[in-house]
Design a protein around this motif. Structure first.
Motif, PDB file in Angstrom:
ATOM      1  N   VAL A  96      -6.030  -8.761  31.933  1.00 29.20           N
ATOM      2  CA  VAL A  96      -5.144  -7.678  31.486  1.00 29.20           C
ATOM      3  C   VAL A  96      -5.678  -6.343  32.005  1.00 29.20           C
ATOM      4  O   VAL A  96      -4.939  -5.524  32.560  1.00 29.20           O
ATOM      5  N   PHE A  97      -6.998  -6.136  31.846  1.00 30.19           N
ATOM      6  CA  PHE A  97      -7.612  -4.910  32.337  1.00 30.19           C
ATOM      7  C   PHE A  97      -7.412  -4.792  33.846  1.00 30.19           C
ATOM      8  O   PHE A  97      -7.051  -3.726  34.364  1.00 30.19           O
ATOM      9  N   PHE A  98      -7.638  -5.886  34.575  1.00 32.74           N
ATOM     10  CA  PHE A  98      -7.534  -5.877  36.036  1.00 32.74           C
ATOM     11  C   PHE A  98      -6.121  -5.520  36.505  1.00 32.74           C
ATOM     12  O   PHE A  98      -5.947  -4.680  37.395  1.00 32.74           O
ATOM     13  N   LEU A 137     -13.735 -11.813  36.659  1.00 29.88           N
ATOM     14  CA  LEU A 137     -12.393 -12.419  36.626  1.00 29.88           C
ATOM     15  C   LEU A 137     -12.436 -13.921  36.370  1.00 29.88           C
ATOM     16  O   LEU A 137     -11.577 -14.474  35.696  1.00 29.88           O
ATOM     17  N   LEU A 141      -7.050  -2.382  26.330  1.00 28.96           N
ATOM     18  CA  LEU A 141      -7.290  -2.941  27.661  1.00 28.96           C
ATOM     19  C   LEU A 141      -6.378  -2.307  28.706  1.00 28.96           C
ATOM     20  O   LEU A 141      -6.822  -1.945  29.804  1.00 28.96           O
ATOM     21  N   THR A 180     -18.529 -11.864  28.490  1.00 32.00           N
ATOM     22  CA  THR A 180     -18.046 -10.531  28.835  1.00 32.00           C
ATOM     23  C   THR A 180     -17.831  -9.690  27.568  1.00 32.00           C
ATOM     24  O   THR A 180     -17.973  -8.477  27.607  1.00 32.00           O
ATOM     25  N   TRP A 215      -8.708 -13.936  29.441  1.00 36.32           N
ATOM     26  CA  TRP A 215      -7.496 -13.122  29.622  1.00 36.32           C
ATOM     27  C   TRP A 215      -7.718 -11.606  29.470  1.00 36.32           C
ATOM     28  O   TRP A 215      -7.056 -10.824  30.166  1.00 36.32           O
ATOM     29  N   PRO A 216      -8.638 -11.139  28.587  1.00 44.54           N
ATOM     30  CA  PRO A 216      -8.771  -9.677  28.482  1.00 44.54           C
ATOM     31  C   PRO A 216      -9.166  -9.017  29.811  1.00 44.54           C
ATOM     32  O   PRO A 216      -8.671  -7.934  30.132  1.00 44.54           O
ATOM     33  N   VAL A 217     -10.016  -9.686  30.586  1.00 45.12           N
ATOM     34  CA  VAL A 217     -10.420  -9.113  31.867  1.00 45.12           C
ATOM     35  C   VAL A 217      -9.232  -9.067  32.831  1.00 45.12           C
ATOM     36  O   VAL A 217      -9.067  -8.105  33.585  1.00 45.12           O
ATOM     37  N   GLY A 271     -14.315 -14.230  32.448  1.00 47.61           N
ATOM     38  CA  GLY A 271     -14.130 -13.274  31.353  1.00 47.61           C
ATOM     39  C   GLY A 271     -12.915 -13.532  30.479  1.00 47.61           C
ATOM     40  O   GLY A 271     -12.721 -12.858  29.470  1.00 47.61           O
ATOM     41  N   ALA A 304      -3.834  -3.874  34.846  1.00 45.37           N
ATOM     42  CA  ALA A 304      -3.588  -2.461  34.534  1.00 45.37           C
ATOM     43  C   ALA A 304      -4.300  -1.555  35.534  1.00 45.37           C
ATOM     44  O   ALA A 304      -3.753  -0.539  35.973  1.00 45.37           O
ATOM     45  N   MET A 305      -5.531  -1.940  35.917  1.00 46.50           N
ATOM     46  CA  MET A 305      -6.304  -1.134  36.873  1.00 46.50           C
ATOM     47  C   MET A 305      -5.614  -1.098  38.233  1.00 46.50           C
ATOM     48  O   MET A 305      -5.495  -0.035  38.854  1.00 46.50           O
ATOM     49  N   VAL A 306      -5.127  -2.260  38.700  1.00 46.22           N
ATOM     50  CA  VAL A 306      -4.414  -2.314  39.980  1.00 46.22           C
ATOM     51  C   VAL A 306      -3.141  -1.464  39.911  1.00 46.22           C
ATOM     52  O   VAL A 306      -2.806  -0.741  40.854  1.00 46.22           O
ATOM     53  N   GLY A 356      -7.639   0.143  31.634  1.00 48.99           N
ATOM     54  CA  GLY A 356      -7.400  -0.275  33.016  1.00 48.99           C
ATOM     55  C   GLY A 356      -6.659   0.793  33.802  1.00 48.99           C
ATOM     56  O   GLY A 356      -7.019   1.109  34.944  1.00 48.99           O
ATOM     57  N   LEU A 357      -5.611   1.375  33.198  1.00 51.04           N
ATOM     58  CA  LEU A 357      -4.850   2.436  33.872  1.00 51.04           C
ATOM     59  C   LEU A 357      -5.748   3.636  34.169  1.00 51.04           C
ATOM     60  O   LEU A 357      -5.744   4.180  35.280  1.00 51.04           O
ATOM     61  N   GLY A 371      -8.172   2.751  36.980  1.00 53.95           N
ATOM     62  CA  GLY A 371      -7.484   2.656  38.270  1.00 53.95           C
ATOM     63  C   GLY A 371      -7.086   4.027  38.808  1.00 53.95           C
ATOM     64  O   GLY A 371      -7.342   4.351  39.971  1.00 53.95           O
TER      65      GLY A 371
END
Lengths: 141, 144
Positions: B118-120, B109, A83, A74, B114-116, B112, B122-124, A87-88, A91
């Motif tokens: 962390v991103f996930f 997921l 990161l 990745t 831990w970085p993926v 990838g 934050a995205m949620v 991500g924020l 989202g």
């Protein structure tokens, strides 16, 4: 030199097949941010199990394939601030715009939806600008 | 049950395609966005490859019903609100920053690291607060 564009084309075709199945069988648009976002904010509660089934496939098939196929990496940054910020932004942005690369990009452009095309133009421009600023000007990524 | 099976298959194809195409590799995504660096054209082939079967699928919807009942989603009115633009710009900034968008982030997921994750997470979190931000935007700058 590996012909990456061939993998791109084949992989892209399989992505499109997934979208075609979800549309023709379930009658739904394959948008990753919408499917997940509806679960997160509760707006897709009525179709929760269908969403979960989709996400289970999305997560589990790559898990199996990664073990069998070629070496997968990745190469994500290990800068935790980048990161979290990224991500924020992804989202919040995808939910406010009501779509991402799969919903607006793949599913929107393929039906010549003006909204999908315009959204795609703007997120690509912003993405390109983001790489220029954070890689070439600030050097953080 | 059948609905869930088809949804699982669709998600599986999506994830498999993302993996094979290289879209779960952030360097390929950022490489495509980086027009001033060592430009990587792969993403354009992925988009083209995905749009092809989807365009055929959209054509097949006319005059039909979905296999499992219900109706096909109506084409949205060609209305370009500020939310579409503002949201897409925010999304694009994050996409360029990490080289991940929602689909590939979830597909990666399992491998990838831990970085993926962390991103996930934050995205949620971003998806969770987005409805409040949307209404805050409406209060601040009322739509015409």
């Amino acid at each position: 030199m590996q012909p990456d564009w061939i993998y791109g084309l084949i992989g892209g075709f399989i992505i499109g097949l997934g979208g075609a199945v979800y549309l023709l069988a379930n009658g739904r648009i394959m948008g990753a941010s919408g499917i997940l976002g509806g679960l997160v904010d509760g707006s897709g509660h009525d179709t929760g199990r269908e969403r979960l089934a989709f996400l289970a496939g999305l997560i589990l098939l790559p898990l199996l394939a990664a073990a069998l196929l070629r070496d997968v990496q990745t190469h994500a940054t290990e800068n935790i601030v980048v990161l979290i910020a990224a991500g924020l932004l992804v989202g919040i942005g995808t939910r406010i715009a009501n779509g991402c690369t799969s919903g607006h990009g793949v599913c929107g452009i393929s039906r010549l939806s003006l909204r999908g095309i315009v959204a795609t133009v703007f997120y690509i421009l912003a993405g390109g600008l983001s790489v220029v600023v954070f890689r070439h000007l600030l050097g953080v990524i | 049950m059948t609905r869930h099976l088809y949804a699982f298959v669709a998600g599986g194809l999506f994830g498999l395609g993302l993996l094979i195409s290289g879209m779960t590799d952030t360097t390929k995504v950022q490489g495509w966005l980086d027009v001033f660096g060592n430009w990587d054209p792969t993403l354009a082939f992925v988009m083209g490859g995905a749009i092809l079967p989807m365009a055929v699928a959209w054509r097949m919807t006319s005059g039909r019903k979905p296999l499992l009942g219900g109706s096909f989603p109506a084409k949205p009115a060609p209305k370009l609100g500020r939310e579409l633009i503002i949201g897409s710009v925010l999304f694009g900034m994050g996409w360029g920053l990490a080289g991940l968008c929602p689909g590939p982030a979830m597909a990666a997921l399992s491998f990838g690291g831990w970085p993926v994750w962390v991103f996930f997470v934050a995205m949620v979190t971003g998806m969770f607060v987005a409805p409040q931000l949307r209404s805050a935007l409406d209060r601040l700058v009322p739509a015409e």
